[in-house]
Enzyme design. Structure first.
Site, PDB file in Angstrom:
ATOM      1  N   TYR A   1       0.846  -1.208   0.000  1.00 48.67           N
ATOM      2  CA  TYR A   1       0.000   0.000   0.000  1.00 48.67           C
ATOM      3  C   TYR A   1       0.882   1.260   0.000  1.00 48.67           C
ATOM      4  O   TYR A   1       1.183   1.817   1.053  1.00 48.67           O
ATOM      5  CB  TYR A   1      -0.879   0.029   1.254  1.00 48.67           C
ATOM      6  CG  TYR A   1      -1.770  -1.182   1.449  1.00 48.67           C
ATOM      7  CD1 TYR A   1      -2.726  -1.541   0.495  1.00 48.67           C
ATOM      8  CD2 TYR A   1      -1.674  -1.957   2.607  1.00 48.67           C
ATOM      9  CE1 TYR A   1      -3.552  -2.636   0.682  1.00 48.67           C
ATOM     10  CE2 TYR A   1      -2.511  -3.054   2.799  1.00 48.67           C
ATOM     11  CZ  TYR A   1      -3.438  -3.390   1.837  1.00 48.67           C
ATOM     12  OH  TYR A   1      -4.261  -4.468   2.033  1.00 48.67           O
TER      13      TYR A   1
ATOM     14  N   ASP B   1      -6.572   4.538   7.759  1.00 50.84           N
ATOM     15  CA  ASP B   1      -5.242   4.198   8.273  1.00 50.84           C
ATOM     16  C   ASP B   1      -4.598   5.425   8.900  1.00 50.84           C
ATOM     17  O   ASP B   1      -4.055   5.370  10.015  1.00 50.84           O
ATOM     18  CB  ASP B   1      -4.331   3.707   7.136  1.00 50.84           C
ATOM     19  CG  ASP B   1      -4.724   2.338   6.629  1.00 50.84           C
ATOM     20  OD1 ASP B   1      -5.731   2.243   5.903  1.00 50.84           O
ATOM     21  OD2 ASP B   1      -4.028   1.353   6.954  1.00 50.84           O
TER      22      ASP B   1
ATOM     23  N   ASP C   1     -12.688  -5.094   3.168  1.00 50.79           N
ATOM     24  CA  ASP C   1     -12.795  -5.286   1.721  1.00 50.79           C
ATOM     25  C   ASP C   1     -13.509  -6.562   1.263  1.00 50.79           C
ATOM     26  O   ASP C   1     -14.379  -6.512   0.425  1.00 50.79           O
ATOM     27  CB  ASP C   1     -11.402  -5.306   1.084  1.00 50.79           C
ATOM     28  CG  ASP C   1     -10.647  -3.998   1.256  1.00 50.79           C
ATOM     29  OD1 ASP C   1     -11.135  -3.109   1.977  1.00 50.79           O
ATOM     30  OD2 ASP C   1      -9.560  -3.871   0.670  1.00 50.79           O
TER      31      ASP C   1
ATOM     32  N   ARG D   1      -5.300 -12.873   0.296  1.00 52.21           N
ATOM     33  CA  ARG D   1      -5.895 -11.741  -0.430  1.00 52.21           C
ATOM     34  C   ARG D   1      -7.208 -12.164  -1.094  1.00 52.21           C
ATOM     35  O   ARG D   1      -7.493 -13.355  -1.209  1.00 52.21           O
ATOM     36  CB  ARG D   1      -4.912 -11.252  -1.514  1.00 52.21           C
ATOM     37  CG  ARG D   1      -3.601 -10.713  -0.985  1.00 52.21           C
ATOM     38  CD  ARG D   1      -3.745  -9.375  -0.292  1.00 52.21           C
ATOM     39  NE  ARG D   1      -4.316  -8.352  -1.143  1.00 52.21           N
ATOM     40  CZ  ARG D   1      -4.688  -7.134  -0.701  1.00 52.21           C
ATOM     41  NH1 ARG D   1      -4.557  -6.823   0.572  1.00 52.21           N
ATOM     42  NH2 ARG D   1      -5.202  -6.247  -1.521  1.00 52.21           N
TER      43      ARG D   1
ATOM     44  N   TRP E   1     -10.468 -10.242   5.501  1.00 45.99           N
ATOM     45  CA  TRP E   1     -11.574  -9.911   6.409  1.00 45.99           C
ATOM     46  C   TRP E   1     -12.574 -11.047   6.544  1.00 45.99           C
ATOM     47  O   TRP E   1     -13.729 -10.844   6.890  1.00 45.99           O
ATOM     48  CB  TRP E   1     -12.275  -8.631   5.948  1.00 45.99           C
ATOM     49  CG  TRP E   1     -11.417  -7.427   6.130  1.00 45.99           C
ATOM     50  CD1 TRP E   1     -10.482  -6.947   5.250  1.00 45.99           C
ATOM     51  CD2 TRP E   1     -11.364  -6.544   7.266  1.00 45.99           C
ATOM     52  NE1 TRP E   1      -9.860  -5.821   5.760  1.00 45.99           N
ATOM     53  CE2 TRP E   1     -10.378  -5.554   6.992  1.00 45.99           C
ATOM     54  CE3 TRP E   1     -12.037  -6.500   8.483  1.00 45.99           C
ATOM     55  CZ2 TRP E   1     -10.066  -4.538   7.895  1.00 45.99           C
ATOM     56  CZ3 TRP E   1     -11.727  -5.474   9.371  1.00 45.99           C
ATOM     57  CH2 TRP E   1     -10.753  -4.503   9.082  1.00 45.99           C
TER      58      TRP E   1
ATOM     59  N   GLU F   1      -0.325  -6.812   9.377  1.00 39.32           N
ATOM     60  CA  GLU F   1      -1.569  -6.165   8.952  1.00 39.32           C
ATOM     61  C   GLU F   1      -2.752  -6.755   9.741  1.00 39.32           C
ATOM     62  O   GLU F   1      -3.626  -6.032  10.209  1.00 39.32           O
ATOM     63  CB  GLU F   1      -1.750  -6.415   7.454  1.00 39.32           C
ATOM     64  CG  GLU F   1      -2.991  -5.804   6.843  1.00 39.32           C
ATOM     65  CD  GLU F   1      -3.036  -5.962   5.318  1.00 39.32           C
ATOM     66  OE1 GLU F   1      -2.191  -6.689   4.758  1.00 39.32           O
ATOM     67  OE2 GLU F   1      -3.927  -5.351   4.695  1.00 39.32           O
TER      68      GLU F   1
HETATM   69  C1  DGY Z   1      -6.526  -2.729  -1.494  1.00 39.35           C
HETATM   70  O1  DGY Z   1      -5.902  -2.329  -2.470  1.00 39.35           O
HETATM   71  O2  DGY Z   1      -6.675  -3.903  -1.188  1.00 39.35           O
HETATM   72  C2  DGY Z   1      -7.098  -1.726  -0.600  1.00 39.35           C
HETATM   73  O3  DGY Z   1      -7.582  -2.284   0.554  1.00 39.35           O
HETATM   74  C3  DGY Z   1      -8.159  -0.937  -1.282  1.00 39.35           C
HETATM   75  O4  DGY Z   1      -8.440   0.120  -0.457  1.00 39.35           O
END
Ligand code: DGY
Length: 420
Positions: A29, A36, A162, A195, A349, A392
């Site tokens: 990120y 954040d 997300d 992810r 999540w 994270e």
């Molecule tokens: C991502 O890129 O996964 C972010 O969480 C989007 O905000």
């Protein structure tokens, strides 16, 4: 150990500092993210107060004229991230995404201000107060389709949660036939098992494309967007933030805003019952289009205490749900109850623990007199960092870190909360 970890936490924030703003983590990120930064400010506040205020001021420099505070500010381009500024194409300076994120800012501004003696003439507080008033009005104008004070999101990325399974049914209806090809970058930085999947990503991109095609017309997106959910997390967070903003408005004798916020708070308090799902005894998100509840217990369900809602009976059921979670999870608070469909203790999540949500949940529980639960969550959070470092997120089963390492908001939570 506390001393060493506090040192490391400070170093992480310094290392992730890009000059006035902090990236959530190196690589994965590489820009400034909205919520954040709000939490990161709490971390900086423990050792550099000026830098704490600056983090939020830089974020607010990306606020749109209509009041929206975007979810990402692209201060400098970085080819290591998708979707970057050219994909969003919002045409703003500085470049930003076209969606927002959880409105926790007013709560954090109040805290910074009170910790410095609550001086009503503090110019930094006053400027940020005005930005928050504009941002909250944007939510009320564009994101309250039922007029009951709950928050509608138009992209799952807005929720910050997300890939929560709460969005699965609504996302499944998103037409991805026109998405085309693109190159994901996230799975080049961390294990793909942690992810969202490829199918999910196509849907995320399709929703983004709808917004871009509309020219980021928020009315059009709110009325016709392909994804429209009442998010339990943001509804609770905005109610809490309205209460905190009200404290600032009173201190400033801003009578018009005081009246506006009092009305909004009353509306949200009454409206929250629309999210209560008796079947699981918890607050859950609801689809605006179909009216269906997700029926899933997530960490966001427990933000009811933080928002100050729920009858005695509802609160007892929430505590019972928390109690139930302790049977399957070694550590609290998982982002999804084990046994729910799509539960996965490693995948983002759909199970992992996120300390910023745990922090808000614990704060609310303590305020409601549940000190034992608040302390249990704080102790678990502390153990996770001691065991695995500043990840994270963390597996609620093993405590192993998932996602990116050296994460800014996890470091901030150590400094401001669980490592204290
Ligand atoms: C991502 O890129 O996964 C972010 O969480 C989007 O905000």
């Amino acid at each position: 150990m506390t001393q060493d970890l506090s040192q490391t936490a400070q170093e992480i924030l310094r290392r992730n500092d890009r000059g006035g703003y902090t990236v959530p983590t190196h690589g994965l990120y590489p820009y400034q993210w909205n919520w954040d930064s709000a939490f990161v400010a709490l971390g900086f506040a423990e050792f550099d107060r000026d830098r704490a205020w600056q983090e939020i001021e830089t974020l607010v420099s990306g606020q749109w004229e209509d009041g929206m505070i975007p979810h990402i500010i692209f201060h400098k381009d970085d080819p290591g991230y998708f979707p970057g500024p050219s994909v969003w194409a919002t045409g703003k300076t500085p470049p930003t995404s076209g969606i927002t994120q959880p409105p926790v800012l007013a709560t954090i501004v109040r805290k910074l201000w009170e910790d410095e003696g609550a001086d009503p003439t503090n110019p930094r507080m006053i400027a940020l107060y005005q930005a928050c008033v504009k941002s909250h009005r944007w939510f009320h104008t564009y994101r309250d389709p039922l007029g009951n004070g709950l928050v509608m999101v138009t992209h799952n990325w807005e929720t910050g949660r997300d890939n929560s399974s709460e969005w699965d049914d609504a996302l499944a209806r998103v037409d991805t036939s026109g998405v085309g090809t693109y190159q994901r970058r996230d799975t080049g930085h961390v294990d793909a098992a942690m992810r969202p999947t490829a199918v999910e990503y196509d849907r995320y991109v399709a929703i983004l494309q709808f917004g871009r095609t509309s020219g980021w017309n928020h009315r059009e997106i709110a009325d016709h967007g392909p994804f429209r959910m009442l998010d339990v997390g943001m509804s609770m967070e905005l109610l809490r933030a309205n209460r905190d903003l009200l404290v600032l408005a009173r201190a400033l004798h801003d009578t018009e805003v005081v009246a506006e916020l009092e009305a909004r708070i009353a509306l949200s308090e009454a409206g929250m019952d629309w999210l209560w799902y008796e079947g699981v005894g918890a607050y859950c998100s609801r689809d605006v289009v179909t009216g269906e509840s997700s029926g899933l217990v997530t960490n966001a369900s427990f933000l009811a205490f933080y928002a100050g809602v729920g009858t005695q009976a509802q609160r007892q059921r929430l505590i019972a749900a928390l109690e139930r979670m302790t049977k399957s999870a070694t550590y609290l608070v998982p982002s999804l109850e084990a046994g729910s469909r799509a539960y996965d203790h490693k995948r983002y999540w759909r199970g992992p623990i996120w300390l910023v949500v745990s922090y808000m949940v614990a704060q609310g529980l303590a305020e409601a007199g549940h000190d034992d639960w608040a302390e249990r969550i704080r102790t678990d959070s502390r153990k996770l960092i001691e065991l695995s470092g500043f990840y994270e997120s963390f597996s609620p089963e093993t405590g192993a870190g998932s996602g990116g390492p050296d994460f800014s908001w996890t470091a901030a939570m150590w400094l401001a909360w669980c490592g204290k």
